[in-house]
Design an enzyme around this catalytic site. Sequence first.
Site, PDB file in Angstrom:
ATOM      1  N   ASP A 198       1.132  -1.529  -0.033  1.00  0.00           N
ATOM      2  CA  ASP A 198       0.247   0.272   0.201  1.00  0.00           C
ATOM      3  C   ASP A 198       1.146   1.417  -0.062  1.00  0.00           C
ATOM      4  OD1 ASP A 198      -2.488   2.005   0.072  1.00  0.00           O
ATOM      5  OD2 ASP A 198      -3.656  -0.112   1.092  1.00  0.00           O
ATOM      6  N   HIS A 271      -3.357   2.745  -4.724  1.00  0.00           N
ATOM      7  CA  HIS A 271      -1.904   2.357  -3.304  1.00  0.00           C
ATOM      8  C   HIS A 271      -1.122   2.261  -3.583  1.00  0.00           C
ATOM      9  CE1 HIS A 271      -5.479   3.437  -0.187  1.00  0.00           C
ATOM     10  NE2 HIS A 271      -6.389   3.010  -1.689  1.00  0.00           N
ATOM     11  N   GLU A 334      -9.868   3.047  -5.842  1.00  0.00           N
ATOM     12  CA  GLU A 334      -9.002   3.902  -5.001  1.00  0.00           C
ATOM     13  C   GLU A 334      -7.751   4.394  -6.121  1.00  0.00           C
ATOM     14  OE1 GLU A 334     -10.893   4.476  -0.806  1.00  0.00           O
ATOM     15  OE2 GLU A 334      -9.132   3.478  -0.476  1.00  0.00           O
ATOM     16  N   TRP A 400     -16.608  -3.988  -2.233  1.00  0.00           N
ATOM     17  CA  TRP A 400     -16.701  -3.555  -0.615  1.00  0.00           C
ATOM     18  C   TRP A 400     -17.635  -1.786  -1.053  1.00  0.00           C
ATOM     19  CZ3 TRP A 400     -14.140   1.227   0.673  1.00  0.00           C
ATOM     20  CH2 TRP A 400     -13.811   2.058  -0.794  1.00  0.00           C
TER      21      TRP A 400
HETATM   22  C1  TNX Z   1     -10.730   2.078   2.052  1.00  0.00           C
HETATM   23  S1  TNX Z   1     -11.443  -0.890   0.962  1.00  0.00           S
HETATM   24  C2  TNX Z   1      -9.619   1.221   1.399  1.00  0.00           C
HETATM   25  C3  TNX Z   1      -8.698   0.854   2.006  1.00  0.00           C
HETATM   26  C4  TNX Z   1      -8.567   1.739   4.303  1.00  0.00           C
HETATM   27  C5  TNX Z   1     -10.399   1.628   4.345  1.00  0.00           C
HETATM   28  C6  TNX Z   1     -10.788   1.911   5.511  1.00  0.00           C
HETATM   29  C7  TNX Z   1     -10.439  -1.012   0.282  1.00  0.00           C
HETATM   30  C8  TNX Z   1     -10.458  -1.736  -1.271  1.00  0.00           C
HETATM   31  N1  TNX Z   1      -9.906   0.609   0.307  1.00  0.00           N
HETATM   32  O1  TNX Z   1      -7.158   0.897   2.016  1.00  0.00           O
HETATM   33  O2  TNX Z   1      -8.026   1.023   4.743  1.00  0.00           O
HETATM   34  O3  TNX Z   1     -10.850   1.460   4.009  1.00  0.00           O
HETATM   35  O4  TNX Z   1     -11.733   1.232   6.151  1.00  0.00           O
END
Ligand code: TNX
Length: 765
Positions: A198, A271, A334, A400
């Site tokens: 990450d 990330h 993201e 998610w």
């Molecule tokens: C979203 S779930 C993210 C993570 C964070 C998390 C914290 C996801 C695919 N990405 O990078 O750690 O929220 O709740």
Amino acid sequence: MRIKRLLFILIGINLFYSCAEKSLIIKKPHLIPAPSNLEVKSGQFTLNKNTTINYDDDFAASAKFLRTYLSKSFPLKINNEFTSNVISFNKDSLISNVEGYKIEITPKLITVHASSDRGAFYAVQTIRQLLPAKLENGSFQDKQIILPCLNIEDEPQFEYRGMHLDVARHMYSVDFIKKYIDALALLKMNTFHWHLTDDQGWRIEIKKYPELNTIGSYRKETLIGHYNDQPHQFDGKRYGGFYTQDQIKEIVQYALDRKITIIPEIEMPGHSQAVIATYPKLGCDIKPVEVATKWGVFEEIFCTKEATFTFLEEVLDEVIQLFPSEYIHIGGDEAPKTRWKTCPDCQRRMKQEGLKNEQELQSYFITRIEKYLNDKGRQIIGWDEILEGGLAPNATVMSWRGTEGAITAAKEKHNVIMTPTSHCYFDYYQSDNENEPLSIGGFLPLEKVYHFNPLPDELSKQEKQYIIGAQGNVWSEYMPTESQVEYMAFPRLLAMSEVVWSKEESKDYNDFISRLEHFNERLKILEIKFANHLYEVEGEMVARDNKLNYSLKTLTENKIIRFSLDGREPTINSEIYGHPIPITEKTTIKAAVFDTKSQLGQTFSETINFHKAVGKKVSLNVAPHKAYSGSGKEGLVNGIAGSDTRYGDKEWLGFWGDDLEIEIDLDEITKINSISTRFYNANGQWIYSPQQVIVKFSEDSSIKEKMHSGLVENRDSLISNFNIKFEDLSASKLILTIPGFGMIPEGKQGAGNKSWTFIDEIVIE
Ligand code: TNX
């Protein structure tokens, strides 16, 4: 002579007592996850030092697991004769589910039936849970265990039963990872999703790119406190590390021995700041960046130039050497497209490939990596953002952001793993006690996890087959220590194990709680530092016959609740709660759970603000989102404010992307001096307070309407306020119009998605 006789009698009594003392009688099984079928019969089996074991060769691994487990207390010798006092593992190819099994306990035999060693392994986990917890650490002292005769038939509901752990934000020891895997096996989970890379650190040794480990695995410092605390402060301490390939091989084998597949996650294209800090040329900007020191979403993502693919392919070559799993998780979540929009390499790539926008470029990226892995015999999993711009042909989607992604993917005939934030994010708070350890936010109590149904109603029976399972996620931004991970993961992982293993018909929350109370002893012996909220009071406002009452309950049986209404702490002498408490004025209720001697859990406190709208009729233009529907629309006027730190508690209602219209009927013309309400504002979780509220009033349904509007204040804080005062206003009905904030702006977490609106009590004075 008389002395001799006395001696005999004394020895006799002693023998009798020592025999009686040395056997432990198990009366009722307390299994988690609940089996499909359990039937306790009359009669009993005695496990002692003469018990032997006998097994079909296919089950050698599971039989060995059981022998090792019992070795300190009952060293089971192998016996190939079917006599009595035997634990026998038999092959039964009629058991169609490879993870299914049967156990039959009769006075002479414990018989395990399965069609594969995976089923036999789960039978062993069940036997383990039938036996006293002290066997876990070898501290069991008695000579024998008396088990009830019974029949168990069992198989999982879902084939994918996962648990995730983020080791990038914080890292944990090899021993801890093994302990985590052990717990997964005990609960019949079969997948460990290992989030290895990450923005804040790269945690897997890659021999071809050693700088990933000398540079990318370390950050110079870490954010202190919560991301929402301003200004940001840092600890000034270098942090990091990585797992060597030897350690990884050891862990993968350890997991395999426990029927657990490890799915590694290598994040791309987002990330990935730790990689770009190591090799700036893999980003679009070439400007040096650091391994991230705080949480969130970062704009430095992999560039789509050729060098990135060469790098990723070479990294993946090493990854697939280490992990035999069919699936490799490639992230995909993201990834802000800011850099790609102005990057000549990315724009050239879009033109060459005929891609309409940056979403399609992301899809190109993922599909190209998918093809590479497919050619090596592997499949990809990606977070639901991989749906944007077109799904890679064979990808499995991990849903998610709610369940919409799952629905779209299943309709497109792609496999789906459910892990919506609302029910599966174990980094959220699990209690509204103010002294919980700092967490990212949100509210996900045990009960909500337990009631999660991974199969969305919107799908047909046919489409539901694409939902292969679910998983709990442990994101570790706020979990610097191993014991914090345990506190957040347990007992919610136990609830999740029942969500993915047990059939809907075998699930019962109250029964789960009573099994959990027993299971806690096992967790203690295993030195797992679980959260215990079993002895807390839960309260709820209930309207009955136009009267308001406040009801209290506790989860556990055979305990009493004592309460006070005078603001004092409840004690062993306070009134015992029997039936709901009538509410007719502003009231503070304090309550706690007691056994006969003392208080067990924490004190619960609730203040009911008996304002003019309490208990009145309220209607909404849209229903709250089903994941955040709290106590329903009535919760907007029940006199109880939401938590200041947990937007998901039952007093906050959440709406995703809706404009709201809330109508309150006060029954009669009432003088109104003020109206106020609150909005949650946690931008990291995509929650934005609205900018304004418009209020319309009427004195009765026929009379003209008056309109007022006001701005929402404190929009930089976690809680924003709306408050409007009146000099001379009476009305019988009012309508609040609240336009949602709209789309999440560029540069913010979740950019381009709809934002959420969270509102709690509407107070009319
Ligand atoms: C979203 S779930 C993210 C993570 C964070 C998390 C914290 C996801 C695919 N990405 O990078 O750690 O929220 O709740």
